[in-house]
Motif scaffolding. Structure first.
Motif, PDB file in Angstrom:
ATOM      1  N   ASN A 256       1.012  -1.204  -0.104  1.00  0.00           N
ATOM      2  CA  ASN A 256      -0.097  -0.120   0.012  1.00  0.00           C
ATOM      3  C   ASN A 256       0.838   1.246   0.074  1.00  0.00           C
ATOM      4  O   ASN A 256       2.009   1.007   0.153  1.00  0.00           O
ATOM      5  N   LEU A 257       0.339   2.355  -0.092  1.00  0.00           N
ATOM      6  CA  LEU A 257       1.194   3.469  -0.098  1.00  0.00           C
ATOM      7  C   LEU A 257       2.115   4.033   0.989  1.00  0.00           C
ATOM      8  O   LEU A 257       2.929   4.458   0.900  1.00  0.00           O
ATOM      9  N   VAL A 258       1.379   3.688   2.130  1.00  0.00           N
ATOM     10  CA  VAL A 258       2.250   3.763   3.371  1.00  0.00           C
ATOM     11  C   VAL A 258       3.579   3.049   3.375  1.00  0.00           C
ATOM     12  O   VAL A 258       4.520   3.425   3.650  1.00  0.00           O
ATOM     13  N   GLN A 259       3.289   1.649   3.088  1.00  0.00           N
ATOM     14  CA  GLN A 259       4.534   0.868   2.849  1.00  0.00           C
ATOM     15  C   GLN A 259       5.408   1.301   1.777  1.00  0.00           C
ATOM     16  O   GLN A 259       6.745   1.262   2.311  1.00  0.00           O
ATOM     17  N   ILE A 260       4.972   1.740   0.828  1.00  0.00           N
ATOM     18  CA  ILE A 260       6.116   2.260  -0.244  1.00  0.00           C
ATOM     19  C   ILE A 260       6.492   3.292   0.140  1.00  0.00           C
ATOM     20  O   ILE A 260       8.033   3.566   0.119  1.00  0.00           O
ATOM     21  N   GLN A 261       5.905   4.278   0.980  1.00  0.00           N
ATOM     22  CA  GLN A 261       6.669   5.688   1.208  1.00  0.00           C
ATOM     23  C   GLN A 261       7.627   5.041   2.443  1.00  0.00           C
ATOM     24  O   GLN A 261       8.612   5.825   2.604  1.00  0.00           O
TER      25      GLN A 261
ATOM     26  N   ALA B  20      17.989   5.998  -6.640  1.00  0.00           N
ATOM     27  CA  ALA B  20      16.883   5.132  -6.998  1.00  0.00           C
ATOM     28  C   ALA B  20      15.599   5.758  -6.971  1.00  0.00           C
ATOM     29  O   ALA B  20      14.631   5.767  -7.733  1.00  0.00           O
ATOM     30  N   ILE B  21      15.562   6.724  -6.029  1.00  0.00           N
ATOM     31  CA  ILE B  21      14.507   7.517  -5.859  1.00  0.00           C
ATOM     32  C   ILE B  21      14.149   8.509  -6.991  1.00  0.00           C
ATOM     33  O   ILE B  21      12.882   8.846  -7.288  1.00  0.00           O
ATOM     34  N   MET B  22      15.229   8.852  -7.480  1.00  0.00           N
ATOM     35  CA  MET B  22      15.104   9.901  -8.696  1.00  0.00           C
ATOM     36  C   MET B  22      14.710   8.916  -9.866  1.00  0.00           C
ATOM     37  O   MET B  22      13.930   9.530 -10.693  1.00  0.00           O
ATOM     38  N   ALA B  23      15.101   8.000  -9.943  1.00  0.00           N
ATOM     39  CA  ALA B  23      14.573   7.087 -11.066  1.00  0.00           C
ATOM     40  C   ALA B  23      13.021   6.862 -10.690  1.00  0.00           C
ATOM     41  O   ALA B  23      12.241   6.956 -11.808  1.00  0.00           O
ATOM     42  N   TYR B  24      12.546   6.590  -9.876  1.00  0.00           N
ATOM     43  CA  TYR B  24      11.189   6.582  -9.466  1.00  0.00           C
ATOM     44  C   TYR B  24      10.463   7.774  -9.616  1.00  0.00           C
ATOM     45  O   TYR B  24       9.261   7.831 -10.188  1.00  0.00           O
TER      46      TYR B  24
ATOM     47  N   PRO C 176       6.100   1.215 -12.227  1.00  0.00           N
ATOM     48  CA  PRO C 176       4.657   1.601 -11.928  1.00  0.00           C
ATOM     49  C   PRO C 176       4.211   1.327 -10.389  1.00  0.00           C
ATOM     50  O   PRO C 176       3.078   1.551 -10.267  1.00  0.00           O
ATOM     51  N   MET C 177       5.131   0.711  -9.812  1.00  0.00           N
ATOM     52  CA  MET C 177       4.814   0.310  -8.576  1.00  0.00           C
ATOM     53  C   MET C 177       5.074   1.432  -7.516  1.00  0.00           C
ATOM     54  O   MET C 177       4.399   1.575  -6.505  1.00  0.00           O
ATOM     55  N   VAL C 178       5.732   2.567  -8.036  1.00  0.00           N
ATOM     56  CA  VAL C 178       5.908   3.518  -6.984  1.00  0.00           C
ATOM     57  C   VAL C 178       5.467   4.792  -7.878  1.00  0.00           C
ATOM     58  O   VAL C 178       5.967   5.182  -9.057  1.00  0.00           O
ATOM     59  N   PRO C 179       4.411   5.254  -7.300  1.00  0.00           N
ATOM     60  CA  PRO C 179       3.788   6.733  -7.721  1.00  0.00           C
ATOM     61  C   PRO C 179       4.956   7.681  -7.845  1.00  0.00           C
ATOM     62  O   PRO C 179       5.564   7.969  -6.834  1.00  0.00           O
ATOM     63  N   PRO C 180       5.016   8.540  -8.939  1.00  0.00           N
ATOM     64  CA  PRO C 180       6.153   9.544  -8.809  1.00  0.00           C
ATOM     65  C   PRO C 180       5.925  10.725  -7.682  1.00  0.00           C
ATOM     66  O   PRO C 180       6.809  11.258  -7.221  1.00  0.00           O
ATOM     67  N   TYR C 181       4.782  10.713  -7.153  1.00  0.00           N
ATOM     68  CA  TYR C 181       4.537  11.946  -6.646  1.00  0.00           C
ATOM     69  C   TYR C 181       5.102  11.483  -4.974  1.00  0.00           C
ATOM     70  O   TYR C 181       5.415  12.131  -4.031  1.00  0.00           O
TER      71      TYR C 181
END
Length: 69
Positions: free
Chosen positions: A3-8, A18-22, A28-33
């Protein structure tokens, strides 16, 4: 699927590259925002740490208010 909290939460432990790539939409698993939010969080923490360090050394911080936005 996470879920979004786990991704965050997982983004907090990842290297900045890696975060810059996301943030550029390479997964598609990590929303750019969420990736952009984590990059902003890190930037703010670095600025706050620099201001604290400057305050401890007795020099005024170099960051201006508009740099924090």
């Amino acid at each position: 699927m996470l879920n979004l909290v786990q991704i965050q939460d997982r983004l907090k432990d990842m290297p900045t590259q890696a975060i810059m790539a996301y943030a550029n939409g390479q997964s598609p698993m990590v929303p750019p925002y969420l990736a952009l939010s984590e990059l902003n969080r890190r930037k703010n923490m670095e600025q706050m740490a620099a201001a604290d360090m400057a305050r401890q050394q007795g020099t005024p911080p170099t960051a201006k208010y508009r740099d924090w936005e």
